[in-house]
Design an enzyme around this catalytic site. Structure first.
Site, short mmCIF file in Angstrom:
data_model
loop_
_atom_site.label_atom_id
_atom_site.label_comp_id
_atom_site.label_asym_id
_atom_site.label_seq_id
_atom_site.Cartn_x
_atom_site.Cartn_y
_atom_site.Cartn_z
N ARG A 15 -9.09 -17.05 -21.25
CA ARG A 15 -8.35 -17.90 -20.52
C ARG A 15 -9.04 -19.10 -20.57
O ARG A 15 -10.01 -19.46 -20.01
CB ARG A 15 -7.98 -17.25 -19.13
CG ARG A 15 -7.46 -18.28 -18.11
CD ARG A 15 -5.90 -18.32 -18.43
NE ARG A 15 -5.53 -19.01 -17.15
CZ ARG A 15 -4.06 -19.25 -17.06
NH1 ARG A 15 -3.29 -18.99 -18.28
NH2 ARG A 15 -3.63 -19.95 -16.16
N GLN A 50 -9.44 -12.21 -7.94
CA GLN A 50 -9.48 -13.70 -7.41
C GLN A 50 -9.84 -14.44 -8.82
O GLN A 50 -9.10 -15.54 -9.12
CB GLN A 50 -10.55 -13.67 -6.62
CG GLN A 50 -11.05 -14.94 -5.95
CD GLN A 50 -9.71 -15.60 -5.13
OE1 GLN A 50 -9.03 -14.55 -4.55
NE2 GLN A 50 -9.25 -16.75 -4.91
N THR A 57 -6.05 16.57 -1.00
CA THR A 57 -5.84 16.37 -2.24
C THR A 57 -5.40 17.58 -3.21
O THR A 57 -5.86 18.48 -3.14
CB THR A 57 -7.17 15.55 -2.96
OG1 THR A 57 -7.48 14.79 -2.32
CG2 THR A 57 -6.97 15.09 -4.38
N SER A 105 -13.27 12.38 10.60
CA SER A 105 -14.53 12.37 10.87
C SER A 105 -15.26 13.54 11.86
O SER A 105 -16.42 13.91 11.59
CB SER A 105 -15.21 11.20 11.06
OG SER A 105 -14.72 9.93 10.11
N THR A 130 -9.67 18.35 6.44
CA THR A 130 -9.25 17.33 7.26
C THR A 130 -7.92 17.96 8.04
O THR A 130 -6.84 18.54 7.41
CB THR A 130 -8.73 16.01 6.44
OG1 THR A 130 -10.02 15.60 6.12
CG2 THR A 130 -8.18 14.99 7.77
N GLU A 131 -7.78 17.43 9.29
CA GLU A 131 -6.41 17.93 9.95
C GLU A 131 -5.93 16.77 10.76
O GLU A 131 -6.84 15.70 11.01
CB GLU A 131 -6.75 19.09 11.25
CG GLU A 131 -7.32 20.44 10.59
CD GLU A 131 -7.45 21.49 11.41
OE1 GLU A 131 -7.38 21.03 12.79
OE2 GLU A 131 -7.82 22.56 11.19
N GLU A 175 -14.32 11.17 2.18
CA GLU A 175 -15.41 12.00 2.11
C GLU A 175 -16.35 11.30 3.12
O GLU A 175 -17.70 11.04 2.83
CB GLU A 175 -16.25 11.74 0.63
CG GLU A 175 -15.13 12.14 -0.50
CD GLU A 175 -15.33 13.40 -0.84
OE1 GLU A 175 -14.50 14.00 -1.66
OE2 GLU A 175 -16.70 13.99 -1.21
N ASN A 197 -5.92 15.88 13.80
CA ASN A 197 -6.84 15.50 14.82
C ASN A 197 -8.19 15.70 14.64
O ASN A 197 -9.02 15.79 15.48
CB ASN A 197 -6.40 16.30 16.17
CG ASN A 197 -4.89 15.77 16.70
OD1 ASN A 197 -4.64 14.47 16.62
ND2 ASN A 197 -4.14 16.75 16.98
#
Lengths: 380, 258
Positions: free
Chosen positions: A266, A335, A157, A131, A125-126, A362, A128
């Protein structure tokens, strides 16, 4: 379709579960809060051979099966998604070598990746080019005995702790730009990590930018040939997405178990939450989503391991379904636990934050849907 | 230093346990695991082997499915296994179990036979002693330290107040207490290697077991009745009116907890 776990895979699943519960669960919140690479987790995974589940057997791996890798990834991510990146990123960084490396390149790196002694990273990835990988601007030009690489990568990463980064760069040859993969050792002059991001989730995994300034690598550091970078990255990500689906399943499972256990204990209005139809409706959908995600993930892993022609579609389906399930299930876990679910005292808010990136990296799930539709129409 | 570790497969500690209402036998169709107390014995055996060399044999009596527990012990570092399995053994009491284990031990060459202190299911802790008696070997039970010095055992036996130190020649039968060590997790390569380690399977005939001593019919003990444990009494609540600490201290003293 057959993808039942062998006795060994079942034993591995149990061992990973026990290891994660015993050693990582008590410190998972701390790993998240630390916002740095958890070196002790790497050492723990080295001691118990977890890295070996990411590599082929002939280079020090367990059995080279993606299904086994998925079993491990799910078990780790169930407790700590950040810790699962220690393994997932090793797999993603090593896969280009597994797929396209020369025997010499494989011998040099893969056994050290299988023990975890060396760490790998995947530099695609760069700023610009996300995807749209055709938009890469990192370039490599021939120089005496090798190549000089210049460019900038982002969102990579573990680039700050990796020993080797597989860098995808453009080479201008034969009248056009050709994407080509290079093995760049991180101790080479001109390689510098200049930024570590603060993130919403997955905070125990470092996401880095690095610059390549006149980094020279010898000829033998080219992976495959000029112009083979694109198929190498596509094939690597086809595998990587199935592993990501397993991580997503694990996150969803962790949130399901934590919240369902809470609902049994609970009590409100004189009965446990688990007895209330409103809660049961939500939990039924959560458990269905988790099991469906696992089935699709294992099916995709089976397709990968058996070189099935529809593997690419399954890879995309597993990734998009499991990561959407992880987002939904973790959100529902928060929730049904109400206010407590939102508090850092319980693990589900962390799991919800961790889940989001799995719909994005990814290949975003929107891109996955394009792939799935294209592959499916092409198969008719 | 050759060691035999006797292990048992038990119902998962976290699973809800149910007794069959007619046979009073434990429902074992749930998740089963290697008896957690036996993990300490396996770990101790592996540590002794690492220090003194030798071979570790895992010995297990149980149904065929108990092989999973045996494989865990192999994955932790044991070298080979002997499984004693026979439908005729189902329902054996501690004496019947000890008879089967003792007969299985006889042909094995060992310096030490190691047990966990008890199983988490029946919790009698009788089998190590019965095996030692049948083999006419010394028994040292509830140990929290095991060392080999000059070819003999030097051990600590745990008591409520502290420990008693013993020395003992080999061979001997030992049972180790919880906490003697920290059992390792099986490594992934250990799990894969376990598949290739030899596992010998023996039935009652192969061991020439006496039919009248094994199985439900050979049991000298009989379960007459069972009852569920009383639900735990509510805790003691101390209201702090300036004397909270004193009240808590009085309670702890009364319960002999401090």
């Amino acid at each position: 379709m057959e993808f039942a776990l062998s006795d060994e895979q079942q034993a591995i699943a149990k061992a990973v579960r026990d290891l994660m519960e015993g050693e990582i669960a008590p410190r998972a919140a701390e790993i998240d809060e630390g916002e740095k690479f958890p070196a002790w987790v790497r050492e723990l995974f080295q001691r118990y051979d977890l890295f070996a589940a990411m590599l082929p057997r002939e280079y020090g791996g367990i059995d080279g099966s993606l299904l086994t890798q998925c079993v491990v990834m799910e078990g780790v991510a169930r407790v700590c998604a950040s810790s699962s990146m220690v393994l997932g990123n090793q797999s993603l960084g090593a896969t280009p070598l597994v797929l396209a490396g020369s025997e010499e390149q494989k011998r040099r790196w893969l056994p050290a990746f299988a023990t975890g002694e060396k760490l790998a990273s995947f530099g695609l990835t760069e700023p610009n080019a996300g995807s749209d990988v055709k938009g890469l601007s990192t370039r490599a030009v021939r120089s005496e005995g090798g190549w000089i690489v210049n460019g900038r990568k982002c969102f990579i990463t573990h680039a700050n702790v990796a020993d080797l980064v597989v860098v995808f760069a453009k080479v201008h040859e034969g009248g056009g730009d050709q994407i080509t993969a290079f093995l760049v050792e991180t101790d080479r002059s001109g390689y510098e990590v200049d930024k570590i991001e603060h993130k919403m989730g997955l905070r125990g995994s470092t996401t880095c930018s690095f610059v390549l300034e006149d980094v020279w690598v010898p000829e033998e550091n080219m992976l495959g040939r000029v112009g083979e970078g694109f198929p190498i990255l596509v094939d690597s990500l086809n595998k990587g997405r199935i592993s990501v689906a397993a991580q997503s399943t694990g996150i969803a499972l962790g949130a399901l178990e934590a919240s369902a256990r809470y609902c049994k204990e609970r009590t409100q209005f004189g009965q446990p939450l688990a007895r209330m139809p409103a809660v049961q409706q939500i939990v039924a959908d959560m458990v269905t989503a988790v099991d469906a995600a696992r089935c699709l993930t294992w099916a995709a892993a089976y397709k990968y391991d058996t070189h099935a022609p529809d593997m690419v579609r399954y890879s995309g389906m597993a990734k998009l379904f499991a990561s959407d399930a992880a987002m939904k299930v973790t959100t529902d876990a928060v929730q049904i636990m109400g206010g407590y679910g939102y508090m850092a005292e319980y693990p589900v808010e962390r799991m919800m934050r961790d889940a989001k990136i799995f719909q994005i990296f990814e290949g975003t799930n929107q891109v996955q849907r394009l792939t799935v539709a294209r592959e499916f129409f092409a198969s008719l | 230093m050759n060691i035999v570790v006797c292990v048992k497969q038990v119902v998962d500690t976290e699973a809800e346990k149910r007794l069959d209402p007619t046979s009073w036998r434990l429902d074992r169709t749930v998740e089963n695991i290697l008896n957690p107390y036996d993990e300490y014995a396996v770990e101790e055996a592996v540590r002794l082997k690492e220090a003194h060399g030798g071979e570790i044999t895992v010995l297990c009596m149980g149904p065929e499915e108990a092989a999973a527990a045996v494989r865990k012990a192999l994955a932790m570092g044991a070298d080979r296994a002997v499984m004693v399995t026979d439908p005729a053994l189902a329902g054996s009491d501690t004496q019947g179990t000890a008879h089967a284990l003792a007969e299985a031990l006889k042909p094995l060459e060992f310096d030490i036979t190691l047990f966990g202190i008890m199983s988490t299911d029946a919790q009698t802790g009788q089998v190590p002693a019965a095996v030692a008696a049948l083999l006419d070997l010394p028994l040292l039970s509830a140990l929290n330290k095991v060392e080999i010095r000059d070819g003999a055992l030097s051990v600590h036996r745990q008591t409520d107040q502290g420990y008693v130190a013993y020395e003992c020649p080999l061979p001997a039968v030992l049972s180790v207490a919880k906490g003697i060590n920290e059992p390792r997790y099986p490594s992934l390569k250990g799990i894969m290697a376990a598949k290739k380690k030899p596992m010998e399977v023996k039935d009652a005939a192969a061991l020439s077991l006496v039919p009248g001593r094994i199985g439900g019919s050979g049991a000298k003990t009989r379960v007459l009745a069972t009852s569920n444990p009383q639900p735990r009494a509510p805790g003691v609540r101390v209201e702090d009116q300036g004397d909270g600490a004193e009240k808590i201290l009085d309670f702890l003293l009364k319960e002999k907890l401090v």
